[in-house]
Design an enzyme around this catalytic site. Structure first.
Site, short mmCIF file in Angstrom:
data_model
loop_
_atom_site.label_atom_id
_atom_site.label_comp_id
_atom_site.label_asym_id
_atom_site.label_seq_id
_atom_site.Cartn_x
_atom_site.Cartn_y
_atom_site.Cartn_z
N GLN A 72 -5.25 -12.67 -12.59
CA GLN A 72 -5.09 -11.53 -13.34
C GLN A 72 -3.61 -11.25 -13.74
OE1 GLN A 72 -6.55 -8.80 -10.01
NE2 GLN A 72 -5.11 -7.34 -10.87
N GLN A 124 -9.20 -0.41 -16.05
CA GLN A 124 -9.79 -1.23 -14.81
C GLN A 124 -11.16 -0.69 -14.44
OE1 GLN A 124 -7.96 -3.49 -11.66
NE2 GLN A 124 -8.46 -1.65 -10.56
N GLY A 128 -1.74 6.24 -2.59
CA GLY A 128 -2.98 6.28 -3.43
C GLY A 128 -3.87 5.47 -2.83
N HIS A 129 -3.63 4.33 -2.27
CA HIS A 129 -4.27 3.41 -1.55
C HIS A 129 -5.01 3.93 -0.47
CE1 HIS A 129 -1.79 0.02 -3.33
NE2 HIS A 129 -2.98 -0.18 -3.87
N LEU A 178 0.85 -1.24 -0.02
CA LEU A 178 0.10 0.11 -0.05
C LEU A 178 0.88 1.24 0.06
CD1 LEU A 178 -2.79 -1.06 2.64
CD2 LEU A 178 -2.58 -1.27 0.22
N VAL A 180 -2.84 9.85 -7.20
CA VAL A 180 -1.73 10.27 -6.27
C VAL A 180 -0.56 10.39 -6.83
CG1 VAL A 180 -1.16 10.44 -3.89
CG2 VAL A 180 -3.54 9.85 -4.37
N SER A 231 2.51 3.67 -7.53
CA SER A 231 2.23 2.39 -7.86
C SER A 231 2.86 1.50 -6.93
CB SER A 231 2.56 2.11 -9.24
OG SER A 231 2.65 0.71 -9.68
N SER A 232 2.32 0.41 -6.77
CA SER A 232 3.17 -0.62 -5.99
C SER A 232 4.18 -1.23 -6.62
CB SER A 232 2.04 -1.86 -5.61
OG SER A 232 1.00 -1.45 -5.00
N ARG A 233 4.19 -1.18 -7.87
CA ARG A 233 5.44 -1.58 -8.75
C ARG A 233 6.39 -0.62 -8.76
NH1 ARG A 233 0.62 -4.03 -11.84
NH2 ARG A 233 1.03 -6.12 -12.03
O1 PAF Z 1 -6.21 -2.34 -8.82
C1 PAF Z 1 -5.93 -3.53 -7.95
O2 PAF Z 1 -5.17 -3.36 -7.02
C2 PAF Z 1 -6.36 -4.97 -8.30
O3 PAF Z 1 -6.73 -5.09 -9.70
C3 PAF Z 1 -7.67 -5.14 -7.65
C4 PAF Z 1 -8.95 -4.24 -8.04
C5 PAF Z 1 -7.64 -5.23 -6.28
C6 PAF Z 1 -8.58 -6.50 -8.08
O4 PAF Z 1 -7.53 -7.65 -7.69
#
Ligand code: PAF
Length: 298
Positions: A60, A152, A35-36, A32, A175, A184-186
């Protein structure tokens, strides 16, 4: 904060909350960042109780993608969620979400194959399936998603509409770090030199946005400006630089009715995305000041 690992217990806990309170839900894959946490804060501002989930959803990720190296830091995430006011955290295992014999998937045809769906086949099938499951488990009044994942958001809006899921989807502003990099987490997987390079996504969007601000509406001109920025670094590989309708994700020729300007690029071995949403540049044939969706800087 109560941490729950089974769907059944989560369903029961959420049902108790919803008996007399508005419940907001923030689904995440952990690692996290601000942004989250901005999603949690927005949910708290609009709801009585906030539930979140942390689940790195295997369906996914295509084989060969970054499922194994996706950053995981559960303890740290729990501390952040609790400090931000989350009351319920759903943190299931993959076996809990996909028990043996689970064969049902949700596919948003058309939309699910555009932008990230085109370069990551099956990605949005995995996202739609897990989000449908999470929404069924939590049953919240509203659910909060980051506008950074604009495709998404479009796919999930369509799914919620098509399946009559009784939830309000709230898309929240991107953010950014102080220098403009979208959180981004990445980003955690970027080397120091790639972290510097990653700014190129923001620079490309900035180039397009500046043109829009000057009155340019031709999508091809905006796209060329972005491609030119990307061409300045041979170590960055563009996946897409697109100007599309934010709801259908189909290309638009001009931005006069609003558009989503979206980019994806490989910076080293990390794929990053970013976008800017332009709304209603022209209404009733009157050219107005462009309105860019608000962004937040940490
Ligand atoms: O945006 C994300 O972090 C993911 O795609 C989600 C919406 C949690 C689904 O796994």
């Amino acid at each position: 904060m109560q941490i729950i690992t089974t769907a059944r217990e989560m369903q029961q806990a959420c049902r108790r909350v919803k008996a007399n309170r508005r419940l907001g839900f923030v689904p995440t894959m952990g690692a996290l960042h601000e942004g989250h946490l901005s999603l949690v804060r927005r949910a708290l501002a609009e709801c009585d109780v906030v539930a979140a989930s942390i689940f790195v959803n295997p369906t996914q990720f295509a084989p060969g993608e970054d499922y194994e190296i996706y950053p995981r830091c559960f303890e740290d995430d729990c501390t952040k969620l609790e400090a931000t006011g989350t009351a319920l955290l759903f943190a299931p295992s993959a076996a809990e979400m996909y028990p043996e014999g689970a064969t049902t998937f949700v596919e948003v045809t058309g939309l699910g194959d555009r932008l990230d769906g085109a370069s990551r086949p099956g990605h949005f099938r995995g996202v739609a399936t897990v989000v449908a499951k999470l929404l069924n488990i939590v049953g919240s009044d509203s659910a909060y998603f980051g506008q950074k994942d604009a495709a998404q958001v479009a796919v999930l809006r369509a799914m919620i509409r098509d399946l009559n899921i009784p939830v309000e989807l709230v898309a929240c502003p991107i953010v950014r770090e102080r220098d403009g990099l979208a959180m981004s987490s990445r980003n955690r997987n970027l080397s120091e030199s790639d972290r510097g390079r990653a700014l190129i996504l923001h620079r490309a969007l900035d180039a397009a946005s500046r043109l829009v601000g000057d009155g340019e509406m031709n999508a091809e001109v905006l796209r060329s400006a972005m491609i030119e920025v990307f061409a300045s670094d041979a170590n960055v590989r563009v996946d897409y630089a697109a100007i599309v309708d934010p709801a259908t994700l189909l290309p638009v020729d001009d931005t006069s009715r609003g558009a989503l300007i979206a980019v994806a690029a490989w910076v080293g071995s990390t794929r990053l995305i970013d976008n800017v949403l332009i709304e209603n540049l022209r209404a009733d044939n009157l050219v107005r000041e462009p309105f860019f969706m608000e962004e937040v800087h940490a």
